[in-house]
Design a protein around this motif. Structure first.
Motif, PDB file in Angstrom:
ATOM      1  N   SER A  84       0.838  -1.194   0.000  1.00  0.00           N
ATOM      2  CA  SER A  84       0.000   0.000   0.000  1.00  0.00           C
ATOM      3  C   SER A  84       0.875   1.247   0.000  1.00  0.00           C
ATOM      4  O   SER A  84       1.907   1.283   0.688  1.00  0.00           O
ATOM      5  CB  SER A  84      -0.903   0.018   1.233  1.00  0.00           C
ATOM      6  OG  SER A  84      -1.857  -1.011   1.154  1.00  0.00           O
ATOM      7  N   PRO A  85       0.499   2.271  -0.749  1.00  0.00           N
ATOM      8  CA  PRO A  85       1.302   3.498  -0.751  1.00  0.00           C
ATOM      9  C   PRO A  85       1.383   4.121   0.637  1.00  0.00           C
ATOM     10  O   PRO A  85       0.400   4.121   1.391  1.00  0.00           O
ATOM     11  CB  PRO A  85       0.533   4.415  -1.718  1.00  0.00           C
ATOM     12  CG  PRO A  85      -0.253   3.486  -2.588  1.00  0.00           C
ATOM     13  CD  PRO A  85      -0.624   2.329  -1.707  1.00  0.00           C
ATOM     14  N   THR A  87       1.388   7.131   1.173  1.00  0.00           N
ATOM     15  CA  THR A  87       0.490   8.287   1.169  1.00  0.00           C
ATOM     16  C   THR A  87      -0.953   7.934   1.525  1.00  0.00           C
ATOM     17  O   THR A  87      -1.743   8.834   1.804  1.00  0.00           O
ATOM     18  CB  THR A  87       0.520   8.990  -0.196  1.00  0.00           C
ATOM     19  OG1 THR A  87       0.264   8.017  -1.224  1.00  0.00           O
ATOM     20  CG2 THR A  87       1.869   9.647  -0.434  1.00  0.00           C
ATOM     21  N   ASP A  88      -1.308   6.652   1.532  1.00  0.00           N
ATOM     22  CA  ASP A  88      -2.656   6.287   1.981  1.00  0.00           C
ATOM     23  C   ASP A  88      -2.874   6.757   3.415  1.00  0.00           C
ATOM     24  O   ASP A  88      -3.988   7.141   3.793  1.00  0.00           O
ATOM     25  CB  ASP A  88      -2.858   4.768   1.911  1.00  0.00           C
ATOM     26  CG  ASP A  88      -3.125   4.281   0.501  1.00  0.00           C
ATOM     27  OD1 ASP A  88      -3.166   5.123  -0.428  1.00  0.00           O
ATOM     28  OD2 ASP A  88      -3.283   3.054   0.309  1.00  0.00           O
ATOM     29  N   GLY A  94       3.960  12.446  -0.086  1.00  0.00           N
ATOM     30  CA  GLY A  94       4.036  12.163  -1.523  1.00  0.00           C
ATOM     31  C   GLY A  94       4.734  13.189  -2.384  1.00  0.00           C
ATOM     32  O   GLY A  94       4.854  12.988  -3.596  1.00  0.00           O
ATOM     33  N   THR A 100       4.977   7.129  -4.904  1.00  0.00           N
ATOM     34  CA  THR A 100       4.966   5.688  -5.209  1.00  0.00           C
ATOM     35  C   THR A 100       5.555   4.847  -4.083  1.00  0.00           C
ATOM     36  O   THR A 100       5.538   3.610  -4.164  1.00  0.00           O
ATOM     37  CB  THR A 100       5.756   5.405  -6.499  1.00  0.00           C
ATOM     38  OG1 THR A 100       7.099   5.873  -6.329  1.00  0.00           O
ATOM     39  CG2 THR A 100       5.110   6.092  -7.690  1.00  0.00           C
ATOM     40  N   THR A 102       6.106   2.672  -0.841  1.00  0.00           N
ATOM     41  CA  THR A 102       5.262   1.736  -0.103  1.00  0.00           C
ATOM     42  C   THR A 102       6.006   1.260   1.142  1.00  0.00           C
ATOM     43  O   THR A 102       7.202   1.505   1.316  1.00  0.00           O
ATOM     44  CB  THR A 102       4.916   0.513  -0.965  1.00  0.00           C
ATOM     45  OG1 THR A 102       6.137  -0.208  -1.239  1.00  0.00           O
ATOM     46  CG2 THR A 102       4.245   0.909  -2.278  1.00  0.00           C
TER      47      THR A 102
END
Length: 363
Positions: A84-85, A87-88, A94, A100, A102
């Motif tokens: 999962s990134p 940035t989630d 980001g 990108t 993870t």
């Protein structure tokens, strides 16, 4: 006393007696049994306080073994996912092409932020928010996932900030809840040592006044305080009490007990252990210019193992000479912690050689 316990005890006694070391702890588990629990020397040369197997020692990057283990527990608990990134959970991270990145990149030291931003010095390390804000705003040295390079101090903050945003708790809190309390090793593994524990910690001693430059250009990337461990830093009460999960305060027994629980499936299931120890990235370390073979969160291979051994062990050494590893093939969990900081791993290598000879003779 077993033969290997006796050999290692006599060896570290000699190291202390000859002045090569001041205080040493060694702990080894094999298939769930504690086969070595050896200590020698003093915890504080100034007072002569003896070291015991329960004396925590600030052991620099051996703490990364604990952080990496917690990262896998975060995934096992459904709090994070490897791919999962970042940035989630951490949107501001980001910028500058880091969108990108993870958790996999963080664990394999491929995220591209090996060095702390210049404004971060040891004095700022206890300020969690400031460090993480600086990392989020930083420009990576390479595209996430494109190369590998040792993330000396940044690693723990990257994992820890994801953990904090996913669970609302610090890495120190998760360490206690998921590892030290369940395993019965409270007081043996810390990121942030409680104030009341400080008088019982070991005191570090610097062997060399002038630490050698980092090999192969590492000084061009890492700040000197990131690549050269200092007793001044390791004895600093503010640092010891701060949640800095790139480093840690530990006993050899605590580190070995944690790795033993990993190997026996008490902390992670067998399928996750296989994934944890599999090759995840291979390349040339951009900081040190040396070959790097990374599992998720750990370097692969026992330090000093002959090439013919094809070691599948995994684990981090710590600046100044400490070392811990888990060997899934042999069911062995090893840890060595020490109070004298030196620019080599001679003591750890000599002890692991004794252990390797014992294991070879018991096959």
């Amino acid at each position: 006393m077993s033969e290997v316990q006796d050999r290692i005890q006599r060896h570290i006694d000699t190291l202390v007696a000859t002045g090569a070391e001041t205080g040493v702890q060694v702990a080894v588990y094999q298939d769930g049994a504690l086969i070595v629990d050896a200590v020698a020397g003093t915890a504080d040369p100034a007072t002569g306080r003896p070291i015991t197997s329960g004396t925590p020692i600030f052991s620099f990057s051996t703490g990364k073994n604990v952080t990496a283990t917690l990262a896998h527990l975060l995934v096992a608990h459904g709090c994070l996912a490897y791919d999962s990134p970042v940035t989630d959970l951490w949107p501001e991270f980001g910028v500058h092409g880091k969108a990108t990145a993870t958790l996999r990149h963080v664990l394999t030291h491929t995220v591209g932020l090996p060095a702390m931003p210049r404004e971060i010095t040891p004095a700022e390390l206890p300020d969690w928010s400031r460090v993480c804000e600086s990392l989020a705003a930083a420009e990576p040295r390479w595209r996430p996932g494109a190369a590998v390079g040792y993330h000396s101090y940044t690693f723990g903050y990257l994992v820890g900030e994801l953990a904090r945003r996913a669970t609302g708790r610090s890495m120190g809190e998760l360490l206690r809840e998921w590892i030290t309390v369940p395993l019965g090793i409270e007081g043996q593994l810390y990121f942030a040592a409680p104030k009341e524990s400080l008088p019982g910690l070991a005191r570090l001693e610097q062997r060399a006044r002038q630490w050698p430059a980092a090999p192969d250009g590492g000084d061009a990337i890492l700040a000197p305080w990131e690549s050269r461990p200092s007793a001044v830093v390791g004895n600093n009460g503010e640092i010891l009490r701060a949640d800095i999960p790139s480093v840690g305060t530990a006993t050899a027994h605590g580190l070995a007990a944690m790795f033993d629980a990993v190997l026996r499936g008490e902390l992670v299931d067998p399928a996750r252990l296989a994934r944890l120890s599999a090759l995840a990235f291979e390349g040339t370390d951009q900081v040190f210019g040396t070959p790097a073979r990374m599992a998720l969160g750990f370097p692969i291979g026992r330090m000093g193992a002959p090439a013919a051994e094809n070691s599948v062990a995994l684990g981090w050494p710590g600046g100044g000479g400490s070392y811990a590893y888990a060997d899934p093939a042999r069911g062995v969990a090893f840890a060595l912690t020490k109070t004298r900081l030196v620019p080599n791993f001679d003591t750890a290598l000599s002890v692991t050689t004794i252990l390797a000879e014992h294991l070879a003779g018991t096959r």
